[in-house]
Structures are given as structure tokens and as C-alpha cells.
Design an enzyme around this catalytic site. Structure first.
Site, PDB file in Angstrom:
ATOM      1  N   ILE A 249      -4.400  -5.999   9.632  1.00 26.80           N
ATOM      2  CA  ILE A 249      -3.612  -4.935   9.013  1.00 26.80           C
ATOM      3  C   ILE A 249      -4.466  -4.458   7.860  1.00 26.80           C
ATOM      4  O   ILE A 249      -4.447  -5.031   6.773  1.00 26.80           O
ATOM      5  CB  ILE A 249      -2.231  -5.453   8.559  1.00 26.80           C
ATOM      6  CG1 ILE A 249      -1.466  -6.003   9.760  1.00 26.80           C
ATOM      7  CG2 ILE A 249      -1.438  -4.366   7.857  1.00 26.80           C
ATOM      8  CD1 ILE A 249      -0.187  -6.734   9.411  1.00 26.80           C
TER       9      ILE A 249
ATOM     10  N   TYR B 269      -4.886 -16.962  -5.688  1.00 27.44           N
ATOM     11  CA  TYR B 269      -4.090 -16.425  -4.598  1.00 27.44           C
ATOM     12  C   TYR B 269      -4.232 -14.925  -4.548  1.00 27.44           C
ATOM     13  O   TYR B 269      -4.309 -14.254  -5.576  1.00 27.44           O
ATOM     14  CB  TYR B 269      -2.612 -16.819  -4.763  1.00 27.44           C
ATOM     15  CG  TYR B 269      -2.466 -18.281  -5.061  1.00 27.44           C
ATOM     16  CD1 TYR B 269      -2.298 -18.707  -6.372  1.00 27.44           C
ATOM     17  CD2 TYR B 269      -2.588 -19.233  -4.063  1.00 27.44           C
ATOM     18  CE1 TYR B 269      -2.214 -20.048  -6.673  1.00 27.44           C
ATOM     19  CE2 TYR B 269      -2.509 -20.574  -4.362  1.00 27.44           C
ATOM     20  CZ  TYR B 269      -2.319 -20.973  -5.678  1.00 27.44           C
ATOM     21  OH  TYR B 269      -2.252 -22.307  -5.976  1.00 27.44           O
TER      22      TYR B 269
ATOM     23  N   THR C  64       0.831  -1.201   0.000  1.00 29.38           N
ATOM     24  CA  THR C  64       0.000   0.000   0.000  1.00 29.38           C
ATOM     25  C   THR C  64       0.865   1.250   0.000  1.00 29.38           C
ATOM     26  O   THR C  64       0.479   2.280  -0.554  1.00 29.38           O
ATOM     27  CB  THR C  64      -0.933  -0.001   1.232  1.00 29.38           C
ATOM     28  OG1 THR C  64      -1.777  -1.150   1.173  1.00 29.38           O
ATOM     29  CG2 THR C  64      -1.794   1.258   1.273  1.00 29.38           C
TER      30      THR C  64
ATOM     31  N   LYS D 234       0.957 -12.041   7.745  1.00 26.05           N
ATOM     32  CA  LYS D 234      -0.256 -11.356   7.318  1.00 26.05           C
ATOM     33  C   LYS D 234      -0.829 -12.133   6.143  1.00 26.05           C
ATOM     34  O   LYS D 234      -0.157 -12.336   5.130  1.00 26.05           O
ATOM     35  CB  LYS D 234       0.055  -9.927   6.877  1.00 26.05           C
ATOM     36  CG  LYS D 234      -1.158  -9.155   6.368  1.00 26.05           C
ATOM     37  CD  LYS D 234      -0.749  -7.811   5.815  1.00 26.05           C
ATOM     38  CE  LYS D 234      -1.061  -7.780   4.339  1.00 26.05           C
ATOM     39  NZ  LYS D 234      -0.809  -6.462   3.728  1.00 26.05           N
TER      40      LYS D 234
END
Length: 340
Positions: A239, A165, A58, A194
Site C-alpha cells: 500500500i 516505531y 495519507t 499493513k
């Protein structure tokens, strides 16, 4: 035992760049906007966010030089210390598939004040990669890293007989199986993972696995839209991208998700919040980093809507017309944010 990140809600923050209106704007490589970075980070800390993931996917980590990476991490850490947020958790992402360079980035992250690193699974040769190769890659990085690391990777989401995925544009469909997470969890310098996909069964196979010491290895989801069920199967939190613009709402949902006994009113509130967060998260799912930046700019006033680096360009496609499609939902979540 290596320190592990505390459970709770973390935000994968975007990296802020100056927009087209700035005097020093450069269309080829927009300069960093450290002031916006700091202001947004402090806003999140004051809203109850447990920690930040800086320079992850991000955060457009692949668009920054190593020098710029240090400037962002050090700038935020210094601001936290100055404002009284001593030892506030910072997880620094890495943006390379070269083991030596990943280690150098982790060393720089420690120097800048980050307590943990987050390493994306190497995906360039995903089609030819083996689980043993992935284990050896992460082991080599963890052996040399001066700070504990978390694994940011994908696991299979079974759809019929096909495997899909999460985040193919970043991880190139690289597959990390639950058994590989079990193996890597035993490394003293690997303290968590994560999982950013929608398969709760896979989350359970990691977060609830009796072969993993969950006091030294924590499992986070990358999707707030499934926070409640992930916590139910042993997840340590999320997250989450939309927590970057609705932090109090996501934190409140987490608090209700980990609470063992709820009143009827709290149970209704928990369902309502999960529904709203799951719904607004579709903005992130559709537009990714660009959508997160757009929402942060429009809703919280931090950064520029067009503050990205090439090849990302501009805000969300459609501009005001597209945002109008999300405004009613955003207003609904804002009601929760204002209440909290």
C-alpha cells in the site's frame, strides 16, 4: 469466511481539496474537490493499481467530517461503477479511537460502497497501552463492523537497545507485536494488516508465520521501497504512496517480484526498478502527505499543490527550489513509467 483483499499494489490516495486559486477556496476549511478525487482514482485503476485505500492517514482522514467521508467514498464508488470498474477494491480508513465511532464510520463506508475497512491502531495512550488492550480494541471493532477490517499499525524496529516505531506523528509510537497480529489474525472479520516500517524481520514474523492462515489474513507493506524483500518473505503486496504518481512502475516491480523464474534481463529490470522506487520513496518519507500531493499535482496534474487542510499548509517547504532537488530522480522513474 470473510472476503479478503486480493494481493497486489494499492494506493493510499490523498483527499483532494480545492486550492487557493479556486473561487470557493476557504483558508479555514478548504472544500473537497470530488472531481479531482474521481479523476485520480480512475487514472490509478486504468494504470493497473489493484485497489485504493481512501481516507487513511495519507487521505487526511482526521480533517474530514463523517458527512464528507461519505461523499468521498460514495463519489469514487459511483464513478468506478459508471466507468466499468465493478467491485473495484476500496479500503476505507477510520479516523477515531472511539470504538463506537469507528464502527459507525465502517457502517457508513459500507453504505458508500467500500468492501473493507482499515483501522489505525489507537495510539493516544500508547505509553500505557498493553497488547491485551490493543487486542480487545480491535476485537470490539471487528465484532461490530459490517465489513472486514485490516489493521494499520506499527511494530518495533530495533535499533540497538532502543525501540522505534513507524509513523510516530500518527500512531504515537504505539507498539503491536507479531504475537498480537497472530492473535488478531484468528478473528473471522480481521483479514489483514499493513506494516509501515523498515524491519523486514518483523514482516517475516507476520507474513511467514505458520500460526497464521495466510489465505484469510494478508500482510501488506506500507513502503514500496522494500516491496521486493517483503514479497520474498510472504507479503501480499504494498500500500504505497509513490504508486499514486508512478503506478505502472510499482505494479511492474510487483509483477517481477512474485514471478518465480526470471530471465537475466528481467532480473536486471527488477533490481533497477526497486532501486529507483526506493530512491523516489525518500520524497514521501521526508514530506509525507504533502509530498505525495505535490508529486501528484506536478507529475500527473491532479489537484492543487496547496490543496490541504490546516494545520497542513501549502506544498513542500522550499517550493520550486526543493522540487528541483528531486526532478532528476523523478525524470529517471518517469522513463520507466513511459516505457511501460
Amino acid at each position: 469466511m470473510a472476503a479478503i483483499p486480493p494481493p497486489g499494489i494499492y494506493v493510499p490516495v490523498p483527499t483532494f481539496f480545492v486550492g487557493k486559486q479556486a473561487a470557493d477556496y476557504n483558508a479555514v476549511a478548504a472544500p473537497l474537490d470530488i472531481d479531482a478525487q474521481i479523476a485520480h482514482s480512475l487514472y490509478l485503476a486504468r494504470a493497473g493499481i489493484k485497489g485504493l485505500v481512501i481516507l487513511g492517514s495519507t487521505g487526511e482522514a482526521v480533517h474530514l467530517t463523517n458527512k464528507e467521508r461519505f461523499e468521498v467514498l460514495a463519489g469514487v464508488r459511483q464513478a468506478f461503477e459508471k466507468e466499468g470498474f465493478r467491485d473495484y477494491p476500496i479500503l476505507a480508513g477510520t479516523a477515531t479511537q472511539i470504538i463506537g465511532e469507528a464502527v459507525e464510520q465502517l457502517k457508513s463506508a459500507k453504505e458508500a460502497g467500500s468492501q473493507w475497512g482499515m483501522c489505525l491502531a489507537p495510539g493516544f495512550f500508547a505509553g500505557a497501552s498493553t497488547q491485551e488492550g490493543i487486542i480487545r480494541w480491535f476485537t470490539a471493532v471487528a465484532d461490530q463492523s459490517p465489513i472486514p477490517i485490516l489493521i494499520s499499525g506499527s511494530s518495533p524496529v530495533l535499533m540497538g537497545r532502543l525501540g522505534r516505531y513507524h509513523y510516530p506523528g500518527v500512531s504515537n509510537n504505539v507498539k503491536i507485536t507479531p504475537s498480537t497480529f497472530v492473535t488478531l489474525s484468528k478473528h473471522a472479520n480481521i483479514v489483514g494488516c499493513k506494516l509501515s516500517h523498515g524491519d523486514i524481520s518483523v514482516h517475516a514474523q507476520v507474513a511467514s508465520n505458520p500460526e497464521i492462515d495466510h489465505d484469510s489474513f494478508r500482510t501488506f507493506t506500507g513502503l514500496g521501497q522494500q516491496l521486493l524483500p517483503v514479497v520474498a518473505v510472504g507479503g501480499a503486496g504494498a500500500i504505497d504512496g509513490c504508486a499514486g504518481f508512478f503506478p505502472k512502475t510499482v505494479v511492474r516491480l510487483y509483477e517481477l517480484s512474485v514471478k518465480n523464474q526470471l530471465t537475466e534481463e528481467e532480473a536486471r529490470e527488477r533490481r533497477r526498478l526497486q532501486f529507483k522506487i526506493s530512491s523516489i520513496e525518500e520524497l514521501v518519507a521526508k514530506f509525507g502527505t504533502v509530498g505525495i500531493k505535490e508529486a501528484i499535482s506536478r507529475l500527473r496534474g491532479f489537484g492543487e499543490r496547496d490543496g490541504t487542510r490546516l494545520p497542513l499548509h501549502g506544498g513542500i517547504p522550499g517550493g520550486d527550489a526543493e522540487w528541483a532537488n528531486w526532478k532528476g530522480l523523478a525524470d529517471s522513474v518517469q522513463e520507466e513509467e513511459d516505457r511501460l
